[in-house]
Design a protein around this motif. Structure first.
Motif, PDB file in Angstrom:
ATOM      1  N   GLN A  16      12.184-155.614  -8.575  1.00  0.00           N
ATOM      2  CA  GLN A  16      11.879-154.768  -7.419  1.00  0.00           C
ATOM      3  C   GLN A  16      12.409-153.356  -7.651  1.00  0.00           C
ATOM      4  O   GLN A  16      11.727-152.363  -7.357  1.00  0.00           O
ATOM      5  N   ASP A  35       6.606-155.159  -7.620  1.00  0.00           N
ATOM      6  CA  ASP A  35       6.710-156.137  -6.532  1.00  0.00           C
ATOM      7  C   ASP A  35       6.192-157.502  -6.953  1.00  0.00           C
ATOM      8  O   ASP A  35       6.736-158.537  -6.543  1.00  0.00           O
ATOM      9  N   LEU A  66      10.456-156.236   0.738  1.00  0.00           N
ATOM     10  CA  LEU A  66       9.285-155.666   0.070  1.00  0.00           C
ATOM     11  C   LEU A  66       8.292-155.137   1.098  1.00  0.00           C
ATOM     12  O   LEU A  66       7.697-154.070   0.926  1.00  0.00           O
ATOM     13  N   ALA A  67       8.103-155.899   2.175  1.00  0.00           N
ATOM     14  CA  ALA A  67       7.199-155.455   3.239  1.00  0.00           C
ATOM     15  C   ALA A  67       7.733-154.187   3.907  1.00  0.00           C
ATOM     16  O   ALA A  67       6.971-153.280   4.256  1.00  0.00           O
ATOM     17  N   TYR A  85       9.560-151.771   2.549  1.00  0.00           N
ATOM     18  CA  TYR A  85       9.338-150.602   1.693  1.00  0.00           C
ATOM     19  C   TYR A  85       7.858-150.238   1.598  1.00  0.00           C
ATOM     20  O   TYR A  85       7.525-149.095   1.296  1.00  0.00           O
ATOM     21  N   SER A  86       6.982-151.197   1.874  1.00  0.00           N
ATOM     22  CA  SER A  86       5.557-150.881   1.863  1.00  0.00           C
ATOM     23  C   SER A  86       5.078-150.376   3.217  1.00  0.00           C
ATOM     24  O   SER A  86       3.904-150.041   3.387  1.00  0.00           O
ATOM     25  N   GLY A  87       5.999-150.341   4.216  1.00  0.00           N
ATOM     26  CA  GLY A  87       5.655-149.812   5.535  1.00  0.00           C
ATOM     27  C   GLY A  87       5.029-150.825   6.464  1.00  0.00           C
ATOM     28  O   GLY A  87       4.513-150.443   7.526  1.00  0.00           O
ATOM     29  N   ASP A  88       5.083-152.110   6.137  1.00  0.00           N
ATOM     30  CA  ASP A  88       4.466-153.156   6.958  1.00  0.00           C
ATOM     31  C   ASP A  88       5.525-153.723   7.909  1.00  0.00           C
ATOM     32  O   ASP A  88       6.237-154.673   7.586  1.00  0.00           O
ATOM     33  N   THR A 132       7.482-157.471   8.053  1.00  0.00           N
ATOM     34  CA  THR A 132       8.939-157.421   7.936  1.00  0.00           C
ATOM     35  C   THR A 132       9.605-158.260   9.017  1.00  0.00           C
ATOM     36  O   THR A 132      10.485-159.082   8.749  1.00  0.00           O
ATOM     37  N   THR A 164      13.355-148.326  -5.259  1.00  0.00           N
ATOM     38  CA  THR A 164      13.617-148.329  -3.820  1.00  0.00           C
ATOM     39  C   THR A 164      14.398-147.080  -3.409  1.00  0.00           C
ATOM     40  O   THR A 164      14.092-146.451  -2.389  1.00  0.00           O
ATOM     41  N   ALA A 215      12.239-143.973  -3.429  1.00  0.00           N
ATOM     42  CA  ALA A 215      11.417-143.786  -2.228  1.00  0.00           C
ATOM     43  C   ALA A 215      12.173-142.953  -1.189  1.00  0.00           C
ATOM     44  O   ALA A 215      11.601-142.065  -0.546  1.00  0.00           O
TER      45      ALA A 215
END
Length: 437
Positions: free
Chosen positions: A202, A207, A240-241, A243-246, A250, A394, A397
């Motif tokens: 990660q 991912d 992971l969700a 950091y992907s903005g979901d 999350t 991470t 970002a």
């Protein structure tokens, strides 16, 4: 065909007689048979270098007898490796039963789409362990895991992931040979190496590889009688969700982890991840409830007994304050974030570069958004220097968000000095582990 040195035999006989020794007497002194010595004296059999040295000593010949035979053959020292040989590509295939196959290839033979020719191949069989050997080896692997974690604070996934993969394979092979009483412990430790490999994946920005290795860790842990890692894997997926903005995924994954977990610590980590998901969409009330629940759970968590490595972050002195500060910033309250994060950066040891960079990036971002530009830039430069070494996708970002925040003051001389440092930190991304085929 070896030439038999007749002169040696004659000289040996002459010196033996001068010393007043019979053939049998000399044979007793040097622990060779009388018949063997007789053949040497008659030139029927060639003497060995060891025999010549023994005769020299017994007859006080001062090395004269040894000088009559050829010096023992010595292997020619290997020439130093060329630059091309040092750069030879190799593979190490690790099988589930503990077998491994190492192959080094000739890079000069790989042109035209043809398979490169093999220079060296080496098959490594799994260890054959006696009763008790596995248990005695485990403390060493446990110490290795702690060292790898420390190494992960200093360097990037390109260094640490390869070591963790090899250790996971070695332990997986040991589990096949271990006694039933020790097998579960071996598998659980292997699962921790696999889980940390997933974290390194990660951090490298892969991912897919992170999920693959985390699932491997879950299976190894389950085979070793530990179902708790499956709950923690849901927290990893929630990250992971995040950091992907979901935000929806999350929160859902964090809640599933809390329902599935048995330990107070894992439920506390799940509540903190849920809070971050709520903060992502600005749900302040739900975020605060989750933060309070997480703080209560983590405060009441029993200190692990050290048998199995602790899951989750161990390098942030106050994880609760860090997560709360993260959430307050995402909720649009950077001043609260600065208050929560405060002087926490100073409490993280200098050798924990990854933890310092993660904490510093969030603190600098909050400082920038309350107008504390000088402080934000000072911390930003520290973060950028760490990211260049630890190669964290991470943290990168957050570094990108920080760069955008500072760009709101393009004429500020401190910002103008800092932005090139951030650009270097953002540019040093390296390709991480890919998804296994």
């Amino acid at each position: 065909m070896q030439r038999i040195p007749v002169r040696f035999g004659a000289e040996l006989r002459r010196r033996r007689i001068e010393a007043g020794l019979s053939l049998g007497g000399l044979a007793s002194l040097i622990c060779f048979s009388k018949g063997h010595l007789s053949k040497i004296e008659r030139g029927v059999k060639a003497p060995s270098h060891d025999l010549a040295q023994l005769c020299d000593s017994a007859l006080h010949a001062g090395g004269q007898l040894s000088s009559l035979i050829s010096a023992p053959e010595r292997s020619t020292p290997a020439p130093p490796m060329t630059e091309a040989e040092v750069g030879t590509p190799w593979t190490l295939r690790m099988q589930a039963g503990g077998e491994s196959d190492f192959v080094a290839f000739d890079p000069a033979s790989s042109g035209g789409g043809a398979m490169p020719s093999t220079i060296v191949s080496w098959s490594l069989a799994p260890p054959l362990l006696e009763s008790g050997e596995t248990n005695s080896a485990l403390p060493y692997f446990r110490n290795v895991f702690d060292e790898f974690r420390r190494l992960g604070q200093l360097f990037g996934p390109s260094v640490v992931a390869q070591l963790c993969i090899a250790a996971t394979s070695a332990l997986r092979g040991m589990a096949h040979q271990a006694q039933p009483a020790h097998r579960d412990v071996v598998l659980r430790l292997a699962s921790r190496f696999a889980e940390y490999t997933g974290w390194m994946a990660q951090e490298a920005g892969s991912d897919a590889a992170s999920l693959w290795w985390t699932e491997q860790a879950v299976q190894l842990a389950a085979d070793g009688g530990d179902d708790e890692l499956a709950a923690y894997a849901l927290i990893r997926r929630a990250e992971l969700a995040l950091y992907s903005g979901d935000s929806v995924a999350t929160v859902q994954l964090a809640r599933r982890a809390a329902q599935q977990a048995r330990s107070v610590r894992i439920r506390g980590l799940a509540a903190q991840r849920e809070a971050q998901g709520h903060a992502l969409v600005g749900d302040r009330d739900a975020c605060r409830r989750a933060l309070d629940r997480g703080a209560e759970l983590t405060a009441g968590a029993v200190t692990p007994d050290g048998t199995d490595p602790v899951l989750g972050s161990i390098h942030l002195p106050d994880l609760t304050a860090f997560v709360a500060g993260w959430c307050m910033h995402d909720l649009g309250s950077p001043a609260e974030a600065v208050t929560l994060l405060g002087d926490g950066l100073d409490a993280i040891p200098p050798e924990s570069r990854r933890a310092r960079a993660r904490y510093g990036a969030r603190l600098a971002l909050a400082l920038a958004n309350v107008g504390e530009i000088e402080q934000a830039c000072a911390i930003a430069e520290l973060v950028a220097s760490h990211v260049a070494l630890i190669d964290s996708a991470t943290i990168r970002a957050d570094l990108l968000r920080l760069s955008r925040a500072l760009n709101r003051w393009p004429k500020n001389p401190t910002v103008r000095r800092t932005l090139p440092h951030l650009a270097i930190g953002l540019h040093t991304h390296r390709t991480g582990p890919g998804t296994p085929a």
